[in-house]
Design an enzyme around this catalytic site. Structure first.
Site, mmCIF file in Angstrom:
data_model
loop_
_atom_site.group_PDB
_atom_site.id
_atom_site.type_symbol
_atom_site.label_atom_id
_atom_site.label_comp_id
_atom_site.label_asym_id
_atom_site.label_seq_id
_atom_site.Cartn_x
_atom_site.Cartn_y
_atom_site.Cartn_z
ATOM 1 N N ASN A 18 -12.522 -1.223 -0.253
ATOM 2 C CA ASN A 18 -11.775 -1.860 0.831
ATOM 3 C C ASN A 18 -12.399 -1.460 2.164
ATOM 4 O O ASN A 18 -12.754 -0.290 2.375
ATOM 5 C CB ASN A 18 -10.320 -1.373 0.796
ATOM 6 N N GLU A 19 -12.523 -2.399 3.041
ATOM 7 C CA GLU A 19 -13.058 -2.134 4.393
ATOM 8 C C GLU A 19 -14.201 -1.113 4.320
ATOM 9 O O GLU A 19 -14.156 -0.051 4.952
ATOM 10 C CB GLU A 19 -11.934 -1.684 5.345
ATOM 11 N N GLN A 22 2.292 -6.116 5.552
ATOM 12 C CA GLN A 22 2.478 -5.759 4.150
ATOM 13 C C GLN A 22 3.917 -6.096 3.719
ATOM 14 O O GLN A 22 4.752 -6.316 4.581
ATOM 15 C CB GLN A 22 2.199 -4.289 3.927
ATOM 16 N N GLU A 63 -5.957 -9.148 3.915
ATOM 17 C CA GLU A 63 -5.147 -8.462 4.926
ATOM 18 C C GLU A 63 -5.071 -9.361 6.146
ATOM 19 O O GLU A 63 -6.095 -9.674 6.761
ATOM 20 C CB GLU A 63 -5.740 -7.101 5.305
ATOM 21 N N GLU A 116 0.842 -1.203 0.000
ATOM 22 C CA GLU A 116 0.000 0.000 0.000
ATOM 23 C C GLU A 116 0.877 1.253 0.000
ATOM 24 O O GLU A 116 2.036 1.218 0.427
ATOM 25 C CB GLU A 116 -0.864 -0.027 1.279
ATOM 26 N N TYR A 127 -6.398 -9.099 11.612
ATOM 27 C CA TYR A 127 -5.078 -8.778 12.145
ATOM 28 C C TYR A 127 -4.910 -9.417 13.516
ATOM 29 O O TYR A 127 -5.843 -9.433 14.324
ATOM 30 C CB TYR A 127 -4.903 -7.256 12.271
HETATM 31 O O1 AHR Z 1 -2.759 -2.555 6.381
HETATM 32 C C1 AHR Z 1 -3.023 -1.334 6.991
HETATM 33 C C2 AHR Z 1 -4.489 -0.952 6.956
HETATM 34 O O2 AHR Z 1 -5.226 -1.846 7.726
HETATM 35 C C3 AHR Z 1 -5.173 -0.986 5.609
HETATM 36 O O3 AHR Z 1 -4.962 0.153 4.862
HETATM 37 C C4 AHR Z 1 -6.609 -1.104 5.986
HETATM 38 O O4 AHR Z 1 -7.375 -1.733 4.994
HETATM 39 C C5 AHR Z 1 -6.569 -1.870 7.292
HETATM 40 O O5 AHR Z 1 -7.376 -1.304 8.254
#
Ligand code: AHR
Length: 527
Positions: A202-203, A380, A331, A55, A269
């Site tokens: 996204n999200e 990432q 992600e 990103e 995450y």
């Molecule tokens: O990976 C960092 C961020 O985490 C991304 O931009 C977003 O989609 C997520 O909240």
């Protein structure tokens, strides 16, 4: 390559056992039995499960991948030679770009044409710094071409329009001489670019527009209707889905699907909570931080299962010919406190043996759902969150996570094999996790590959494996381990944590035995 010698760690393990805090539980039974069914092959593990996410965030792209042609850092057309070589070696199958949250404020026209004429904007999501747009569509495709990866492009739904997303697709993939295709050619790319995945936002539950599931399902249908291209095979269309254990977006998308949809995303995450500021540090953590992280990362198994159940329930009502919906975990990875002294908006974090174990445990789970989870991208690639590579000016290092991706390369496009693991429990404080996580597959050239990780930081585990349907053969392997839970590579010592040959596995007929050292990742290949 040097070879792993069990004795080397013995002294350190004795010391750490003696020094173990009183909260540490007594050693659990240390025999694990594994049964692998080589005679009952399952789904293919799509190579895209090993995808990357890059990103416009901190030095994920600028400085990490792209330094510009005038840079003193050795580069090819502005791309760092060291980073390109390392990613090529990793066999990265796919890269997701340009975001993340960044995607929903990205206007593709800002990033084409002469670089000195490109629109400069503020990256409002990540540090509020100027975004030069020097890395745009052509640079992205040049980058993935150099490393041999396919393109996953994330369109802007939050602040964009269906027209903007459709025109970007035409610009990238168009074949006939339309005005947009002529513009691409004038920008020095005659042939169409190939887009493998085109994502609609996204999200969308958060930074992508704070939408409700039902509203986004309509928005998705509207956008997807107009994503037309003559590219064959056409790009897969990906809807933005849920995070963690939520299923509301998948439910609404499956229920209201009217336009083409190939897959729905899931974000998860590994963050220590319960509050956002309670995140752990990337290094210098305690044993509680070790086990809590691992216990959290394993939750993805249940989250995928829930998503799969929702999709399956809707699919049962669809015509048999309907292609199974993909669940793309685009992600995932660890999210710690930023490194002291770094810009908190840049999400810079070190990467340790703990991250390596996290990566292996996630792969073992993704393999289990190979028919559903056909793509993932870790967050990432470089300098951001659970990165493969860290850079500091001209310096570069490969992280323990990079090494696990490298060790697991044989799983790309291999056939998953059913596996049953009976293992003890590693406990500490209020947490407990299985000691051993594992997966197995048959590679295209007929070898059996087995990934094993020992989550217990104190005790080695004897693993006794029966491989039904396997022939007599030879076994070779690699191991990644270290003495400290937070062992990591630094720019001064970039090779502190790296895989070495593992010759501790013995194969007799279809029986495999080995001792899996504490806090280790082992990948074995049986030929
Ligand atoms: O990976 C960092 C961020 O985490 C991304 O931009 C977003 O989609 C997520 O909240």
């Amino acid at each position: 390559m040097s070879s792993y010698k069990p004795g080397c760690l013995l002294a350190a393990l004795l010391v750490s056992a003696l020094a173990a805090p009183c909260a540490a539980a007594a050693a659990p039974p240390s025999v694990t039995t594994v049964t692998i069914h080589a005679d009952r092959p399952g789904a293919t593990i799509n190579k895209n499960v090993y995808g990357q996410f890059s990103e416009h965030l901190g030095s994920g792209i600028y400085g990490g991948i792209y330094v510009g042609e005038g840079s003193p850092i050795p580069n090819t057309r502005g791309f760092r030679n060291d980073v390109i070589a390392a990613l090529k070696e990793l066999k990265v199958p796919m890269v997701r770009w340009p975001g993340g949250c960044f995607a929903d404020e990205y206007h593709w026209r800002d990033g084409i044409g002469p670089q000195d004429k490109r629109t400069v904007r503020i990256n409002t999501n990540w540090g509020g710094v100027p975004e030069s747009n020097a890395f745009g569509t052509h640079e992205f495709f040049d980058f993935i071409d150099m490393i041999g990866a396919d393109a996953y492009v994330n369109a802007n739904v939050g602040t964009g329009t269906p027209a903007e997303a459709a025109q970007w697709l035409e610009y990238m993939t168009g074949e006939q001489d339309t005005t947009l295709v002529k513009e691409r050619k004038a920008n020095c790319h005659d042939k169409p670019f190939k887009v493998a995945i085109y994502a609609m936002g996204n999200e969308t539950w958060g930074c992508g527009g704070n939408m409700t599931p039902e509203y986004y399902a309509d928005v998705y249908n509207r956008f997807a209707t107009f994503m037309k291209t003559s590219q064959q095979p056409r790009p897969e269309l990906l809807a933005s889905g849920d995070h963690d254990g939520h299923t509301e977006f998948t439910t609404a998308l499956m229920k209201n699907m009217r336009a083409g949809m190939d897959a729905i995303s899931l974000h998860y995450y590994t963050i220590l909570g319960p509050r956002w500021p309670d995140k752990d540090t990337a290094t210098g953590f305690s044993e509680a931080g070790w086990i809590n992280t691992l216990a959290n990362t394993l939750k993805i198994d249940g989250y995928i299962k829930k998503q799969d159940a929702v999709m399956t329930a809707f699919e049962k009502k669809m015509p048999a010919a309907h292609k199974k919906m993909g669940l793309y975990v685009d992600e995932w990875g660890t999210w710690y406190k930023p490194e002291p002294g770094s810009n908190p908006g840049f999400l810079v974090q070190q990467n340790t043996l703990r991250d390596a174990v996290v990566a292996a445990a996630n792969f073992n789970i993704f393999h289990k759902y190979a028919d559903r989870v056909r793509m993932t991208s870790i967050a990432q690639t470089i300098n951001v969150l659970q990165a493969m590579i860290l850079t500091d000016g001209p310096k570069m290092l490969l992280t323990p996570t990079y090494h696990v991706f490298h060790m697991y390369k044989p799983f790309q496009d291999a056939t998953s094999l059913p596996i049953n693991v009976k293992t003890g429990t590693y406990k500490y404080g209020k947490w407990s996790v299985p000691q051993v996580s594992a997966s197995a597959a048959r590679t295209k050239d007929g070898a059996i590959v087995i990934g094993l990780t020992n989550l217990d930081p104190h005790n080695s585990v004897d693993v006794s494996t029966l491989i039904a349907g396997a022939q007599e053969g030879q076994v070779k392997g690699e191991i990644l381990t270290a003495e400290a839970m937070d062992a990591h590579n630094t720019f001064d010592n970039p090779n502190a944590v790296h895989p070495v040959a593992f010759d501790g596995a013995k194969l007799a007929g279809n029986k495999l035995s080995l001792t899996l050292p504490a806090k280790s990742v082992v990948v074995l290949t049986l030929n």
